[in-house]
Design a protein around this motif. Structure first.
Motif, PDB file in Angstrom:
ATOM      1  N   TYR A  41       2.410   4.414   2.206  1.00  0.00           N
ATOM      2  CA  TYR A  41       1.847   3.050   2.223  1.00  0.00           C
ATOM      3  C   TYR A  41       1.503   2.529   0.826  1.00  0.00           C
ATOM      4  N   LEU A  42       1.082   3.424  -0.069  1.00  0.00           N
ATOM      5  CA  LEU A  42       0.483   2.932  -1.320  1.00  0.00           C
ATOM      6  C   LEU A  42       1.403   3.036  -2.538  1.00  0.00           C
ATOM      7  N   GLY A  43       2.683   3.219  -2.286  1.00  0.00           N
ATOM      8  CA  GLY A  43       3.669   3.082  -3.365  1.00  0.00           C
ATOM      9  C   GLY A  43       3.804   4.262  -4.302  1.00  0.00           C
ATOM     10  N   CYS A  44       3.264   5.444  -3.941  1.00  0.00           N
ATOM     11  CA  CYS A  44       3.340   6.555  -4.898  1.00  0.00           C
ATOM     12  C   CYS A  44       4.797   6.930  -5.202  1.00  0.00           C
ATOM     13  N   HIS A  45       5.109   6.980  -6.491  1.00  0.00           N
ATOM     14  CA  HIS A  45       6.454   7.348  -6.946  1.00  0.00           C
ATOM     15  C   HIS A  45       6.564   8.839  -7.279  1.00  0.00           C
ATOM     16  N   GLY A  46       5.504   9.607  -6.989  1.00  0.00           N
ATOM     17  CA  GLY A  46       5.527  11.030  -7.350  1.00  0.00           C
ATOM     18  C   GLY A  46       6.786  11.757  -6.927  1.00  0.00           C
TER      19      GLY A  46
END
Ligand code: SF4
Ligand code: SF4
Length: 362
Positions: free
Chosen positions: A274-279
């Motif tokens: 949901y929060l866009g983490c690109h990890g």
């Protein structure tokens, strides 16, 4: 006596009397590299006899963040790195205090070959505007782009420090006509051209990040000065620091595994859906080589926004996962879409209560 790891530049103090006459093998506590520590009394010491290398730092179109990341790097601290590796810092715009005349002379000596240049660090994008003149960004009355090109042709090694110098970054889509030294976003070429090689035969080495981690900058300089080869990927980025995903080492991995996700910043959970983490999408050392030796974005609950990727800053909101019907458009690098989604469904159903109820320390 100071000992410097020849691989990562880590500095440690060692009592001379503990080193036998014929030297000893030592293991770096930071990177685990094993190397020979020589006895100073026998005439061969640590780095005292290393030939001096020169370094010139040029800032183009950037915020200066890479400079501050570098100045705050430790260990070794920047001054230790410079002194212990016997580097002569010819110029850095934030700390050098040459007069204009002295600066002009230095530049002329570099261009005429009177002064050797081992390492050129470029921070910030190369600005070509307006209309290809480069006059939006000048030094000593000359477009910096011309100075960058002339110095790159003289240097043994060129480091593009930060995403702007590597790939163009923030100004690459704008009227300042910015570009990276040897890439424009994902496309090879950039300012110097795809086939450009420095005097050492290497292309420009890209150290992306916004900013680049200070330990990466120090490590790359230490490796070049010590003659340690850096293996590069297809974007001329050293695998030493960018061979693993930011996701690797994140303390939220167990949440990711079972698809226990945050919907609002500040909750406990993984930040991917949901929060866009690109990890899981970008490569970098952020969760292995911690910032200020303490933390990383994802460890404190801020989604990674992928600042090491050539297309940074991406043209969509940082902290919202782009999705179709709730399914992220970009999935972790290399996964099979159908298998991944089936696995995530099963994993979510199997999530342990302690994770679902966020009863973990993270
Ligand atoms: S928060 Fe990001 S980096 Fe951490 S586990 Fe989730 S996806 Fe990976
Ligand atoms: S965590 Fe992501 S956004 Fe933050 S510095 Fe690392 S690569 Fe860049």
């Amino acid at each position: 006596m100071k000992i410097i790891c020849e691989k990562c530049g880590f500095t440690m103090n060692l009592d001379k009397s503990r080193i036998p006459e014929k030297g000893a093998k030592g293991k770096c506590p930071k990177c685990r590299h094993i190397f020979t520590i020589k006895n100073p009394g026998t005439g061969v010491s640590d780095n005292a006899n290393k030939s001096q290398k020169t370094l010139y730092w040029l800032q183009g179109g950037g915020c200066g963040g890479d400079t501050w990341a570098f100045f705050n790097s430790e260990p070794p601290e920047t001054s230790e790195l410079i002194n212990d590796l016997n580097i002569r810092l010819l110029w850095h715009p934030s700390i050098s205090n040459h007069s204009i005349a002295a600066q002009n002379k230095l530049n002329n000596d570099l261009l005429s070959g009177k002064q050797a240049l081992d390492i050129l660090c470029i921070e910030g994008s190369i600005i070509r505007g307006p209309g290809g003149t480069g006059m939006f960004d000048t030094l000593l009355g000359k477009p910096k782009k011309d100075i960058a090109a002339s110095l790159a042709n003289k240097a043994s090694y060129v480091l593009a420090v930060g995403t702007c110098a590597s790939f163009g970054g923030i100004g690459a889509d704008g009227e300042i006509e910015a570009t990276g030294m040897q890439f424009q976003k994902w496309t090879p070429g950039g300012f110097m051209g795809e086939n450009f090689k420095t005097k050492s035969g290497l292309p420009i080495i890209n150290l992306p990040g916004c900013p680049c981690h200070g330990g990466v900058i120090s490590g790359a300089i230490a490796a070049l000065v010590s003659g340690i080869p850096l293996k590069l990927n297809q974007y001329n980025i050293p695998l030493e620091w960018y061979g693993t995903l930011v996701h690797q080492g994140c303390t939220r991995n167990e949440y990711h595994e079972y698809r226990v996700e945050e919907k609002k910043i500040g909750e406990k959970g993984c930040l991917f859906f949901y929060l866009g983490c690109h990890g899981p999408l970008v490569y970098g050392p952020c969760n292995k080589m911690l910032w200020n030796r303490r933390s990383s974005k994802t460890r404190v609950g801020v989604p990674c926004f992928g600042c090491t990727r050539p297309d940074f800053p991406q043209q969509y909101p940082f902290f919202k996962t782009r999705n179709i019907e709730g399914i992220p458009i970009e999935l972790p690098d290399g996964v099979n879409r159908a298998h991944y989604l089936a696995y995530k469904g099963i994993a979510a159903a199997a999530a342990p209560e302690r994770l679902k109820k966020r009863k973990t320390g993270i």
